[in-house]
Design an enzyme around this catalytic site. Structure first.
Site, PDB file in Angstrom:
ATOM      1  CB  SER A 137       7.862  -1.750 -16.566  1.00  0.00           C
ATOM      2  OG  SER A 137       7.424  -2.860 -15.616  1.00  0.00           O
ATOM      3  CE1 TYR A 150      10.287  -5.851 -19.459  1.00  0.00           C
ATOM      4  CE2 TYR A 150       9.551  -5.203 -17.196  1.00  0.00           C
ATOM      5  CZ  TYR A 150       9.230  -5.355 -18.498  1.00  0.00           C
ATOM      6  OH  TYR A 150       8.270  -4.858 -19.114  1.00  0.00           O
ATOM      7  CE  LYS A 154      10.483  -2.509 -20.359  1.00  0.00           C
ATOM      8  NZ  LYS A 154      10.058  -2.193 -21.967  1.00  0.00           N
ATOM      9  CB  ILE A 183      -1.252  -4.340 -18.916  1.00  0.00           C
ATOM     10  CG1 ILE A 183      -0.762  -3.114 -18.362  1.00  0.00           C
ATOM     11  CG2 ILE A 183      -2.328  -4.176 -19.918  1.00  0.00           C
ATOM     12  CD1 ILE A 183      -1.906  -2.177 -17.724  1.00  0.00           C
TER      13      ILE A 183
END
Length: 239
Positions: A137, A150, A154, A183
């Site tokens: 990400s 998160y 990543k 996205i």
């Protein structure tokens, strides 16, 4: 025919990757855990379009279960393409983040990478050809408020990707990560409106799952044989 495993294959990006790989003539194992019906639907769409696919259900955070199921699958034939796409958000500022929130995100995105990839390596290496692509990400590159868990997971994938690429470079196996920005999909729609996207993304739009899938499919192809150890952004010039 090469075989691919796409974890999180029932989500917006995962399903697009499954469909794109199948269109390239790859047999796709569509992984799901909490949404098996969606995985079955993706498989049905692929088969209806003339491709080959089957659902594969397991929890990427359960190392024992992963090893049992994936060992059985590689007993049929090696899985030469692995797309580590499974991931979850559980956002909060770190000062207010619980241990459970931290652990859950790390377990799925980072420990899940190990649990899925490691049992597949020796059978893949024996074929002298393989592709490992992990979905990261832009948060893992830039950081993001409220997403320390998160972003850490990543960013951890980036180090694992670069290290594993070195280990497998002489075996015909490439290892890369793709780092999407915003996205379009169900998750994005709940967080960002059009004005927010226009303010954040220099290209003034969200990316499409199919655009991410095209990049993953290229990295999984013969044409990308000399690309390894890379973290490739797809984010509309955000970073």
């Amino acid at each position: 025919m090469k075989r691919a495993l796409v974890t999180g294959g029932s989500g917006d990006i995962g399903a697009a990757i499954c469909r794109r790989l199948a269109a390239d003539g790859v047999e796709v194992l569509v992984h799901a855990n909490s949404n098996p019906q969606r995985a079955e639907q993706v498989c049905a769409e692929i088969v209806a379009a003339g491709g080959r696919a089957m659902p594969l259900l397991f929890d990427v955070t359960d190392g024992v279960q992963c090893r049992e199921i994936l060992t059985a699958e590689t007993g049929r034939a090696a899985i030469q393409i692995v797309v580590n796409n499974a991931g979850v958000h559980d956002d909060a500022p770190l000062a207010g983040m619980s241990q459970a929130q931290w652990q859950r995100v790390i377990d799925v995105s980072l420990n899940g990478f190990y649990n899925v990839t490691q049992p597949l390596l020796l059978p893949m290496m024996a074929t002298r050809w393989g592709r490992i692509v992990s979905l990261s990400s832009v948060a893992g590159v830039m950081g993001n408020r409220g997403q320390a868990n998160y972003a850490a997971a990543k960013a951890g994938l980036h180090g694992a990707t670069k290290s594993l690429a070195l280990e497998l470079a002489s075996r015909g196996v490439t290892v890369n990560a793709v780092a999407p920005g915003i996205i379009a999909g169900a998750m994005t729609a709940q967080v960002f409106d059009k004005d927010a996207i226009r303010a954040m993304v220099p290209m003034k739009r969200a990316g499409q799952p199919e655009e991410v899938a095209d990049l993953v499919a290229f990295l999984a192809s013969e044409r990308a044989a000399y690309i390894s150890g890379q973290i490739i952004g797809i984010n509309g010039a955000m970073a």
